[in-house]
Design a protein around this motif. Structure first.
Motif, PDB file in Angstrom:
ATOM      1  N   VAL A  67       0.365  -1.326   0.309  1.00 54.16           N
ATOM      2  CA  VAL A  67      -0.006   0.088   0.299  1.00 54.16           C
ATOM      3  C   VAL A  67       0.934   1.358   0.020  1.00 54.16           C
ATOM      4  O   VAL A  67       0.718   2.101  -1.142  1.00 54.16           O
ATOM      5  CB  VAL A  67      -0.847  -0.013   1.458  1.00 54.16           C
ATOM      6  CG1 VAL A  67      -1.496   1.213   1.200  1.00 54.16           C
ATOM      7  CG2 VAL A  67      -1.850  -0.881   0.964  1.00 54.16           C
ATOM      8  N   THR A  68       2.198   1.533   0.481  1.00 55.76           N
ATOM      9  CA  THR A  68       2.898   2.600   0.788  1.00 55.76           C
ATOM     10  C   THR A  68       3.670   2.629  -0.544  1.00 55.76           C
ATOM     11  O   THR A  68       3.316   4.045  -0.558  1.00 55.76           O
ATOM     12  CB  THR A  68       3.773   1.995   2.218  1.00 55.76           C
ATOM     13  OG1 THR A  68       2.646   2.053   3.634  1.00 55.76           O
ATOM     14  CG2 THR A  68       4.729   3.670   2.320  1.00 55.76           C
ATOM     15  N   PHE A  69       4.074   1.613  -0.912  1.00 50.11           N
ATOM     16  CA  PHE A  69       4.491   1.906  -2.026  1.00 50.11           C
ATOM     17  C   PHE A  69       3.809   2.245  -2.867  1.00 50.11           C
ATOM     18  O   PHE A  69       4.178   3.317  -3.947  1.00 50.11           O
ATOM     19  CB  PHE A  69       5.142  -0.035  -2.353  1.00 50.11           C
ATOM     20  CG  PHE A  69       5.995   0.632  -4.458  1.00 50.11           C
ATOM     21  CD1 PHE A  69       7.160   0.972  -4.262  1.00 50.11           C
ATOM     22  CD2 PHE A  69       5.350  -0.124  -5.356  1.00 50.11           C
ATOM     23  CE1 PHE A  69       7.916   1.099  -5.492  1.00 50.11           C
ATOM     24  CE2 PHE A  69       6.316   0.351  -6.764  1.00 50.11           C
ATOM     25  CZ  PHE A  69       6.965   0.428  -6.962  1.00 50.11           C
ATOM     26  N   ILE A  70       2.622   1.687  -3.824  1.00 50.98           N
ATOM     27  CA  ILE A  70       1.415   2.493  -4.649  1.00 50.98           C
ATOM     28  C   ILE A  70       1.278   3.658  -4.308  1.00 50.98           C
ATOM     29  O   ILE A  70       0.561   4.733  -5.060  1.00 50.98           O
ATOM     30  CB  ILE A  70      -0.335   1.189  -4.255  1.00 50.98           C
ATOM     31  CG1 ILE A  70       0.581   0.045  -4.712  1.00 50.98           C
ATOM     32  CG2 ILE A  70      -0.845   2.235  -5.127  1.00 50.98           C
ATOM     33  CD1 ILE A  70      -0.560  -0.559  -4.480  1.00 50.98           C
ATOM     34  N   ILE A  71       0.737   3.878  -2.927  1.00 52.75           N
ATOM     35  CA  ILE A  71       0.474   5.002  -2.668  1.00 52.75           C
ATOM     36  C   ILE A  71       1.448   6.060  -3.011  1.00 52.75           C
ATOM     37  O   ILE A  71       1.385   7.748  -3.619  1.00 52.75           O
ATOM     38  CB  ILE A  71       0.291   6.026  -1.626  1.00 52.75           C
ATOM     39  CG1 ILE A  71      -0.886   4.810  -0.936  1.00 52.75           C
ATOM     40  CG2 ILE A  71       0.479   7.151  -0.762  1.00 52.75           C
ATOM     41  CD1 ILE A  71      -1.582   4.829   0.406  1.00 52.75           C
ATOM     42  N   MET A  72       2.817   5.575  -2.669  1.00 54.10           N
ATOM     43  CA  MET A  72       4.227   7.086  -3.119  1.00 54.10           C
ATOM     44  C   MET A  72       4.180   6.853  -4.523  1.00 54.10           C
ATOM     45  O   MET A  72       4.640   8.272  -5.629  1.00 54.10           O
ATOM     46  CB  MET A  72       5.364   5.927  -3.006  1.00 54.10           C
ATOM     47  CG  MET A  72       6.563   6.802  -2.775  1.00 54.10           C
ATOM     48  SD  MET A  72       8.084   5.792  -1.873  1.00 54.10           S
ATOM     49  CE  MET A  72       8.381   4.766  -3.860  1.00 54.10           C
ATOM     50  N   ILE A  73       4.132   5.818  -5.600  1.00 52.47           N
ATOM     51  CA  ILE A  73       4.966   5.719  -6.785  1.00 52.47           C
ATOM     52  C   ILE A  73       3.253   6.195  -7.547  1.00 52.47           C
ATOM     53  O   ILE A  73       3.603   7.850  -8.519  1.00 52.47           O
ATOM     54  CB  ILE A  73       4.360   4.747  -7.396  1.00 52.47           C
ATOM     55  CG1 ILE A  73       5.699   3.760  -7.185  1.00 52.47           C
ATOM     56  CG2 ILE A  73       4.168   4.232  -8.404  1.00 52.47           C
ATOM     57  CD1 ILE A  73       7.351   4.369  -7.488  1.00 52.47           C
ATOM     58  N   VAL A  74       1.869   6.308  -7.080  1.00 48.88           N
ATOM     59  CA  VAL A  74       0.914   7.272  -7.691  1.00 48.88           C
ATOM     60  C   VAL A  74       1.173   8.851  -7.651  1.00 48.88           C
ATOM     61  O   VAL A  74       0.608   9.426  -8.205  1.00 48.88           O
ATOM     62  CB  VAL A  74      -0.383   6.635  -6.895  1.00 48.88           C
ATOM     63  CG1 VAL A  74      -1.681   7.315  -8.279  1.00 48.88           C
ATOM     64  CG2 VAL A  74      -0.279   5.211  -7.914  1.00 48.88           C
ATOM     65  N   SER A  75       1.046   8.817  -6.781  1.00 47.29           N
ATOM     66  CA  SER A  75       1.211  10.507  -5.911  1.00 47.29           C
ATOM     67  C   SER A  75       2.620  11.090  -6.546  1.00 47.29           C
ATOM     68  O   SER A  75       1.824  12.609  -7.171  1.00 47.29           O
ATOM     69  CB  SER A  75       1.539  10.789  -4.029  1.00 47.29           C
ATOM     70  OG  SER A  75       0.241   9.813  -4.054  1.00 47.29           O
ATOM     71  N   LYS A  76       3.547  10.201  -6.825  1.00 46.05           N
ATOM     72  CA  LYS A  76       4.368  10.918  -7.635  1.00 46.05           C
ATOM     73  C   LYS A  76       4.403  11.225  -8.461  1.00 46.05           C
ATOM     74  O   LYS A  76       5.180  12.187  -9.707  1.00 46.05           O
ATOM     75  CB  LYS A  76       5.862  10.303  -7.046  1.00 46.05           C
ATOM     76  CG  LYS A  76       5.782  10.629  -4.946  1.00 46.05           C
ATOM     77  CD  LYS A  76       7.252  10.401  -5.099  1.00 46.05           C
ATOM     78  CE  LYS A  76       7.692  10.302  -3.829  1.00 46.05           C
ATOM     79  NZ  LYS A  76       9.067   9.660  -2.866  1.00 46.05           N
ATOM     80  N   MET A  77       3.847  10.385  -9.320  1.00 43.54           N
ATOM     81  CA  MET A  77       3.179  10.291 -11.417  1.00 43.54           C
ATOM     82  C   MET A  77       2.618  11.237 -11.830  1.00 43.54           C
ATOM     83  O   MET A  77       2.986  12.200 -11.976  1.00 43.54           O
ATOM     84  CB  MET A  77       2.494   9.228 -11.403  1.00 43.54           C
ATOM     85  CG  MET A  77       3.621   7.481 -11.642  1.00 43.54           C
ATOM     86  SD  MET A  77       5.235   8.433 -12.974  1.00 43.54           S
ATOM     87  CE  MET A  77       4.181   7.915 -14.097  1.00 43.54           C
ATOM     88  N   VAL A  78       1.778  11.957 -10.550  1.00 46.74           N
ATOM     89  CA  VAL A  78       0.657  13.033 -10.878  1.00 46.74           C
ATOM     90  C   VAL A  78       1.524  14.272 -10.136  1.00 46.74           C
ATOM     91  O   VAL A  78       1.606  15.670 -11.375  1.00 46.74           O
ATOM     92  CB  VAL A  78      -0.373  12.844  -9.653  1.00 46.74           C
ATOM     93  CG1 VAL A  78      -0.971  14.395  -9.216  1.00 46.74           C
ATOM     94  CG2 VAL A  78      -1.135  11.919  -9.552  1.00 46.74           C
ATOM     95  N   LEU A  79       2.215  14.075  -9.659  1.00 45.74           N
ATOM     96  CA  LEU A  79       3.741  15.162  -9.083  1.00 45.74           C
ATOM     97  C   LEU A  79       4.291  15.778 -10.300  1.00 45.74           C
ATOM     98  O   LEU A  79       4.575  16.942 -10.852  1.00 45.74           O
ATOM     99  CB  LEU A  79       4.745  15.414  -7.976  1.00 45.74           C
ATOM    100  CG  LEU A  79       3.681  15.181  -6.755  1.00 45.74           C
ATOM    101  CD1 LEU A  79       4.877  15.246  -5.442  1.00 45.74           C
ATOM    102  CD2 LEU A  79       3.001  16.898  -6.519  1.00 45.74           C
TER     103      LEU A  79
END
Length: 408
Positions: A67-79
């Motif tokens: 979950v933490t990895f997915i949140i990190m990757i998806v959020s940073k892709m938006v950035l």
């Protein structure tokens, strides 16, 4: 090893770029170190869990890192998307000033900071959505109802209702009350038959044992029928021997019988009503690509007439695409699952239906029709690996069969 190194290199490159949105708010060397340290800890923890953990059961720690990895990757892709857009705009702006001979500065730190704030605000949307999907979404059961018309449906079955469930994945559950609520919801549909299209467990039959006293409460007037999915065979973990794996599968078959399901293995059953009948055809798992191809459609329809109205239970929708549609016999309705809709996507009825899984499966969720034949791809009852659902909710499908055409 090469793939691992390449993956790490890509993640680091993306992380450095995403950092541009944080650098206005991260003060000093300590803040910068902390930013990148979090990334290292998350990726390191994830790989440590997968390399040392038991794949037969997803531990709470493994799910945390997923979950933490997915949140990190998806959020940073938006950035990254937002900041890349800003960089592109600044490059064009700079080129314009250079070609026009103007000396006006086009690098405005205040604007960059404003764009960073917007990027962080947008990144908060998937962050919140994923948290919602983990806390609430995975048990946010939806009943989806369809009415399908067939000219050659036996008159006695006009108005016949079936409830389809798929991909229970009992080894992932952590809330028995929520599962019991969903079982009650299925029974409230009062369908004539309940059809389950595979993946009762993640890997081992014993995963289902704590939930047997829940699923044995499922009731339908004409019975409960099932097939196997790719996970039911236990192919994704190491066993002491083939005999242990076979014993596991035998136990799962016993469990299905004990909770009242009639497991159909490359065979068929007839549902009879007022002197007429429809055929329930069930095949073992058949999936395109590297998935098990144990399904034998021709064997399953032995002694089934080409004129019989047929409902096919086949776990993987790629089977419909590759073998069923062009088969010499006509399969009026196929029921599948397998894709889970990737447990992530956007669905607004009448407006949009999208998930990354569409790039892997042509038929990935809902009703499709080709050459006069229908398939329903159920989005799944449970969840696997990622302990949540975002936009693609757990599904209970109710299909009413009607005689005639849609215009009548």
């Amino acid at each position: 090893m090469i793939r691992f190194i390449l993956f790490i290199a890509i993640v680091i490159a993306l992380d450095i770029y995403a950092y541009q949105a944080f650098r206005f708010f991260v003060k000093g060397r300590i803040g910068t170190i902390l930013y990148f340290l979090i990334t290292v800890l998350v990726i390191g923890g994830l790989f440590w869990q997968f390399s040392t953990g038991d794949r037969r059961q997803w531990s709470a720690m493994t799910q945390f890192f997923i979950v933490t990895f997915i949140i990190m990757i998806v959020s940073k892709m938006v950035l990254i998307v937002v900041m890349f857009g800003e960089d592109g705009f600044r490059s064009l702006e700079g080129l314009y000033y250079k070609l026009s001979g103007k000396n006006t500065s086009y690098t405005l730190p205040s604007r960059r900071k404003f764009i960073s704030q917007i990027a962080l605000g947008l990144a908060a949307i998937p962050f919140a959505s994923i948290l919602y999907g983990v806390i609430i979404g995975r048990y946010n059961f939806k009943v989806l109802k369809y009415t399908l018309h067939f000219e050659d449906l036996p008159a006695a079955f006009d108005g016949y209702r079936i409830t389809q469930i798929s991909d229970i994945h009992s080894g992932s559950f952590d809330n028995k009350e929520k599962v019991a609520y969903a079982v009650n919801l299925i029974n409230e549909q009062a369908s004539d038959a309940i059809l389950f299209t595979g993946d009762m467990v993640n890997n081992e039959a014993k995963e289902m044992e704590p939930y047997m006293d829940v699923f044995d409460k499922l009731t339908a007037k004409d019975g409960k029928f099932s097939v196997l999915g790719n996970h039911d065979y236990g192919d994704y973990v190491s066993w002491e021997s083939e005999a242990h794996q076979e014993a596991n599968l035998d136990r799962l078959k016993e469990i299905q019988k004990e909770i009242g399901f009639d497991l159909i293995l490359n065979d068929h059953r007839f549902l009879e009503k007022d002197g007429e009948r429809i055929a329930l055809v069930g095949v073992e798992n058949w999936g395109a690509g590297g998935f098990k191809k144990a399904g034998d459609l021709n064997k399953a329809i032995t002694n089934v007439s080409s004129d019989d109205f047929k409902i096919l239970l086949s776990h993987d929708p790629s089977h419909w695409e590759h073998e069923v549609i062009e088969h010499k016999d006509h399969f009026h309705l196929t029921l599948s699952g397998h894709t889970h809709g990737m447990q992530f996507g956007i669905e607004i009825p009448g407006w949009i239906k999208w998930s990354p899984v569409k790039w892997r499966y042509k038929h990935w969720a809902g009703i499709y029709k080709e050459k006069g034949q229908y398939i329903n791809v159920n989005r799944g009852f449970g969840y696997l690996a990622f302990p949540g659902r975002v936009g693609i909710w757990p599904e209970i499908t109710v299909i009413e069969l009607k005689k005639g055409s849609e215009t009548t």
